[in-house]
Design a protein around this motif. Structure first.
Motif, mmCIF file in Angstrom:
data_model
loop_
_atom_site.group_PDB
_atom_site.id
_atom_site.type_symbol
_atom_site.label_atom_id
_atom_site.label_comp_id
_atom_site.label_asym_id
_atom_site.label_seq_id
_atom_site.Cartn_x
_atom_site.Cartn_y
_atom_site.Cartn_z
ATOM 1 N N PRO A 133 -7.986 -4.427 5.015
ATOM 2 C CA PRO A 133 -8.354 -3.433 5.384
ATOM 3 C C PRO A 133 -9.904 -2.955 5.350
ATOM 4 O O PRO A 133 -10.228 -1.598 5.502
ATOM 5 C CB PRO A 133 -7.504 -2.232 4.671
ATOM 6 N N VAL A 145 -9.450 3.594 -1.500
ATOM 7 C CA VAL A 145 -9.134 2.352 -1.135
ATOM 8 C C VAL A 145 -10.174 1.475 -1.135
ATOM 9 O O VAL A 145 -11.195 1.721 -0.539
ATOM 10 C CB VAL A 145 -8.266 2.347 0.243
ATOM 11 N N VAL A 148 -12.348 3.147 3.848
ATOM 12 C CA VAL A 148 -12.050 1.984 2.791
ATOM 13 C C VAL A 148 -13.505 1.408 2.599
ATOM 14 O O VAL A 148 -14.505 1.166 3.377
ATOM 15 C CB VAL A 148 -11.392 0.741 3.761
ATOM 16 N N VAL A 193 -2.967 2.753 4.963
ATOM 17 C CA VAL A 193 -4.436 3.152 4.653
ATOM 18 C C VAL A 193 -4.628 4.543 5.010
ATOM 19 O O VAL A 193 -5.380 5.341 4.022
ATOM 20 C CB VAL A 193 -5.413 2.142 5.204
ATOM 21 N N ILE A 219 0.810 -1.311 0.069
ATOM 22 C CA ILE A 219 -0.045 0.013 0.079
ATOM 23 C C ILE A 219 0.947 1.423 0.152
ATOM 24 O O ILE A 219 0.587 2.250 -0.739
ATOM 25 C CB ILE A 219 -0.881 0.082 1.127
ATOM 26 N N ARG A 235 -2.920 -0.250 9.073
ATOM 27 C CA ARG A 235 -3.816 0.821 9.388
ATOM 28 C C ARG A 235 -3.179 2.273 8.969
ATOM 29 O O ARG A 235 -3.655 3.053 8.304
ATOM 30 C CB ARG A 235 -4.249 0.963 10.782
#
Length: 371
Positions: free
Chosen positions: A171, A152, A177, A142, A114, A139
């Motif tokens: 996630p 995302v 998200v 993200v 990510i 976390r």
């Protein structure tokens, strides 16, 4: 024509946008860049498992399947095409090629993938395979992606069957998200699609026709495939409305979803690419209702007259009913007491009076006979 395309009708969206110029990072098993329907659409990418190297090949096939749902070009020989055929794919390998069974992803590898995708300034990150630990590094990665303006989209996971544990996926379980579940051709939830508050919406994910590595098509099922459709929708929206931030795109996609049966397995409903691209967000937040000032009651003379007539009529009706009821009760009682109406008695009947006169003479009936 695959049932998923008949449901999502991408040909209605393409006159407005095909996602051209938009890059979607697919974090999976890599993507086969040599597939005829993906050739020229796939970048070199990164092998996040090894920490370096390319990811434009695919030994397992899942990444190619998801990428095909996003960006496969149209051909004259078949009806299948990606939902955003103008988009580009950035493959990031997060799954080892070795081993059998359900693919597993390590949290540290997913966080690395990510973070690298954020650095490449992609528009959308698709995570078809979740992890089941709330990992601080994932976390943080993200949160960094969302802060950078990246949408995302993550799978809800395939552990939702009757005897499965249905654990919280990440996630998809994080704020900001889009968590995606899967439905089948009838609109029902796919049996293995996980269900919970982390499911924001659903998309076709059962009996899906898509690309297979090498060439040609294959059938597959999973929430990872449903994630591909939602990621493609986000790419279309981003391409059409580049000024929207991830929160606004999320609101638009969720607000335009087609209503589906309620429950934690469906979220806001079924993704609707056409409406997400063409509908508008309402400006500002919810508006409070203006204050209301009580008004003085208005007395109408005609209304008062009507009311008085109605009251008088009701009173008369009540009195009549009471009188009838009283008569119905009193009369049977009086009859039981031998009461009769005051009328003249009838004339007694008897024989006629005998009047005086000569005695009756009898004849024997003979001629000249004697009296």
């Amino acid at each position: 024509m695959p049932w998923a395309q008949l449901t999502l009708t991408p040909e209605r969206v393409w006159p407005f946008t095909t996602g051209a110029g938009t890059t979607v990072a697919v974090l999976s098993s890599g993507v086969d860049a040599d597939h005829p329907q993906l050739r020229g659409r796939v970048a070199a990418g990164l092998d996040a498992v090894a920490g370096s190297g390319r990811a434009d090949d695919d030994c397992l096939g899942l990444g190619t399947q998801v990428a095909g749902l996003i960006a496969a070009r149209q051909t004259d020989s078949q009806g299948f095409a990606g939902l955003a055929p103008g988009a580009r794919i950035l493959p990031v390998r997060v799954i080892d090629d070795a081993g059998f069974g359900r693919p597993q992803v390590r949290a540290a590898v997913l966080a690395r993938a990510i973070t690298w995708a954020v650095d490449q300034r992609v528009a959308v990150i698709a995570v078809p395979i979740p992890v089941y630990d709330d990992d601080a590094a994932v976390r943080a990665a993200v949160a960094r992606a969302v802060a950078a303006g990246i949408v995302v989209v993550a799978a809800a996971g395939d552990e939702g069957g009757t005897n499965a544990a249905n654990p919280t996926p990440y996630p998809a379980g994080y704020e900001g998200v889009l968590g995606v579940g899967a439905i089948g051709p009838t609109g029902a939830r796919w049996d293995n699609s996980q269900h919970g508050p982390y499911v924001d919406l659903v998309a076709p994910g059962d009996q899906i026709l898509t690309l297979q590595r090498g060439s040609g098509l294959t059938g597959a099922s999973g929430t990872g495939l449903a994630t591909g459709f939602v990621a493609a929708t986000a790419a279309l929206v981003r391409n059409k409305r580049g000024a929207l931030d991830p929160g606004q795109i999320e609101r638009l996609i969720l607000g335009t979803a087609v209503p589906a049966p309620g429950g934690p397995g469906f979220g806001h409903g079924i993704v609707n690419p056409y409406a997400a691209v063409n509908d508008q967000l309402a400006g500002g937040g919810p508006a409070a209702l203006p204050g209301l000032t009580p008004s003085e009651p208005v007395v109408d003379a005609a209304w008062l007259r009507s009311r008085n007539v109605a009251v008088l009529g009701a009173l008369v009706a009540v009195l009549l009913v009471a009188a009838v009821w009283a008569g119905a009760v009193a009369l049977p009682r009086a009859r039981r007491r031998s009461w009769r109406a005051a009328v003249a008695p009838p004339t007694p009947r008897g024989g006629e009076p005998v009047e005086p006169g000569p005695p009756l003479q009898l004849f024997d009936g003979a001629p000249g006979g004697r009296r």
